[in-house]
Design an enzyme around this catalytic site. Structure first.
Site, PDB file in Angstrom:
ATOM      1  N   SER A  34       9.931   4.716  -2.587  1.00 15.01           N
ATOM      2  CA  SER A  34       9.209   3.494  -2.929  1.00 15.01           C
ATOM      3  C   SER A  34       8.548   3.566  -4.304  1.00 15.01           C
ATOM      4  O   SER A  34       8.325   2.536  -4.943  1.00 15.01           O
ATOM      5  CB  SER A  34       8.143   3.201  -1.865  1.00 15.01           C
ATOM      6  OG  SER A  34       7.278   4.312  -1.691  1.00 15.01           O
ATOM      7  N   ASP A 187      -3.311   0.566  -0.702  1.00 16.15           N
ATOM      8  CA  ASP A 187      -2.875   1.605   0.248  1.00 16.15           C
ATOM      9  C   ASP A 187      -3.168   3.015  -0.242  1.00 16.15           C
ATOM     10  O   ASP A 187      -3.064   3.985   0.507  1.00 16.15           O
ATOM     11  CB  ASP A 187      -1.390   1.452   0.583  1.00 16.15           C
ATOM     12  CG  ASP A 187      -0.467   1.652  -0.623  1.00 16.15           C
ATOM     13  OD1 ASP A 187      -0.936   2.063  -1.701  1.00 16.15           O
ATOM     14  OD2 ASP A 187       0.744   1.402  -0.481  1.00 16.15           O
TER      15      ASP A 187
END
Length: 215
Positions: A34, A187
């Site tokens: 990612s 996050d």
């Protein structure tokens, strides 16, 4: 005087066209997770587009391919390396390992998978740039030391380039907590657009070194 300027402009245009025509574009596959794919960001703000802009600004004749898959581990990267290295790929960037850390995968397996990826690139005589990662301390000091040693040791073994730590550029002038607030998504795992730009500016010169290794 106007005629002289027109002639000079014509000569300059021909020179630029000749230079562009002499440029042989090099294709670089960026294999990753990612962090490479651009999780949580608009398409233009991801790492690959940011690096492409940096290279374009330097006049590099290169095309980056986003081969990042969110959630991918080193095992996943190894499973898809053969079809990622198509005939048009001239060089490889390997940015994997983060999800191995999140899942607590033993470093020996991470090392084996990354070694397999580098072996595949070596078989095709492709230059490689590895992107290292820093391990958290929650798995203990032995795990941390073993994981972090993977990248420099494999880089030496396979004679590939190494960018030591993916997030290094975010922490150069700031404490870790302050860097997290300014340059990370909520996050705490992925850089925001500003963070990506810093990383691209730091990683860009390593990509130029990689391109210089392409025959």
């Amino acid at each position: 005087m106007g005629t002289v300027l027109k002639v000079a402009a014509l000569i300059l245009g021909l020179s630029q066209a000749s230079t562009a025509g002499d440029c042989s574009e090099k294709t670089v596959a960026m294999l990753g997770d990612s962090l490479v794919h651009g999780f949580g960001l608009s398409p233009e703000d991801g790492l690959v587009p940011a690096l492409q802009r940096w290279l374009d600004g330097e006049g590099a004749c290169a095309k980056l391919i986003n081969a990042g898959v969110s959630g991918d581990t080193t095992a996943g990267g190894l499973a898809r390396i053969d079809w990622s290295l198509t005939q048009d790929v001239d060089a490889l960037v390997v940015g994997l390992g983060g999800n191995d850390l999140l899942r607590g995968i033993w470093p020996e397996f991470t090392r084996s998978n990354l070694s397999g990826i580098l072996e595949a690139a070596s078989a095709k005589e492709l230059p490689v740039l590895m992107v290292g990662l820093e391990a958290p301390s929650n798995f203990g000091p032995e795990f941390k030391a073993e994981f972090e040693s993977i990248f420099p040791e494999l880089a030496e073994e396979f004679d590939v380039l190494l960018y030591p730590r993916f997030f290094e550029a975010l922490e150069s002038d700031l404490s870790r907590d302050e860097a997290r607030r300014q340059y990370m998504q909520p996050d705490g795992l992925h850089p925001n657009a500003s963070g990506v730009e810093l990383i691209a500016n730091s990683l860009g010169p390593y990509l130029m070194d990689l391109l210089a290794r392409v025959d």
